[in-house]
Design a protein around this motif. Structure first.
Motif, mmCIF file in Angstrom:
data_model
loop_
_atom_site.group_PDB
_atom_site.id
_atom_site.type_symbol
_atom_site.label_atom_id
_atom_site.label_comp_id
_atom_site.label_asym_id
_atom_site.label_seq_id
_atom_site.Cartn_x
_atom_site.Cartn_y
_atom_site.Cartn_z
ATOM 1 N N CYS A 137 0.111 -0.947 0.129
ATOM 2 C CA CYS A 137 -0.058 0.140 -0.200
ATOM 3 C C CYS A 137 0.825 0.890 -0.685
ATOM 4 N N CYS A 163 0.174 3.568 4.019
ATOM 5 C CA CYS A 163 0.155 2.740 5.284
ATOM 6 C C CYS A 163 1.297 1.568 5.221
ATOM 7 N N TRP A 186 0.830 -0.638 4.294
ATOM 8 C CA TRP A 186 0.845 -2.077 4.735
ATOM 9 C C TRP A 186 0.968 -3.333 3.153
ATOM 10 N N HIS A 206 -8.505 -4.378 1.181
ATOM 11 C CA HIS A 206 -7.113 -3.471 2.248
ATOM 12 C C HIS A 206 -8.138 -1.809 2.118
ATOM 13 N N HIS A 218 -8.747 2.734 4.358
ATOM 14 C CA HIS A 218 -9.105 3.769 3.750
ATOM 15 C C HIS A 218 -10.499 4.201 3.261
HETATM 16 ZN ZN LIG Z 1 -2.757 1.493 3.433
#
Ligand SMILES: [Zn+2]
Length: 104
Positions: free
Chosen positions: A37, A40, A42, A59, A64
């Motif tokens: 991601c 963030c 991820w 996700h 988000h």
């Molecule tokens: Zn994220």
């Protein structure tokens, strides 16, 4: 770091665009793909049979709140590289076929 070969984008609150990338790491043989991601950090374990795109969408929606305007895009340069390789193989194939034909 790998090269981003595919982008998943979705629009969240305030029309902000969120992106999850598939990064391909060519240092491995065979190469490995990672989901990352851009917002963030991820990056899930891919020791799963789940589809990468399903995980990316999930996700974006869960973390988000981005579930509108989903779009999956291939990286431009990656697509170009494939666009060059394919015609090259086609030409090679024709040449080989011609050689075999002439030799017989
Ligand atoms: Zn994220």
């Amino acid at each position: 770091m790998g090269a981003a070969i595919r982008h998943f984008t979705a629009i969240g609150p305030g029309d902000q665009v969120f992106t999850v990338n598939i990064e391909r790491d060519f240092r491995y043989d065979p190469y490995r793909d990672f989901l990352v991601c851009a917002h963030c950090g991820w990056s899930p374990s891919l020791l799963t049979t789940r589809r990468l795109d399903a995980m990316a969408w999930e996700h974006l929606a869960d973390s988000h709140e981005a579930s509108r305007g989903r779009a999956a895009q291939e990286n431009e340069s990656f697509r170009k590289a494939r666009g060059v390789a394919l015609p090259l193989f086609a030409v090679l194939f024709v040449l080989i076929a011609l050689l075999v034909f002439l030799a017989s």
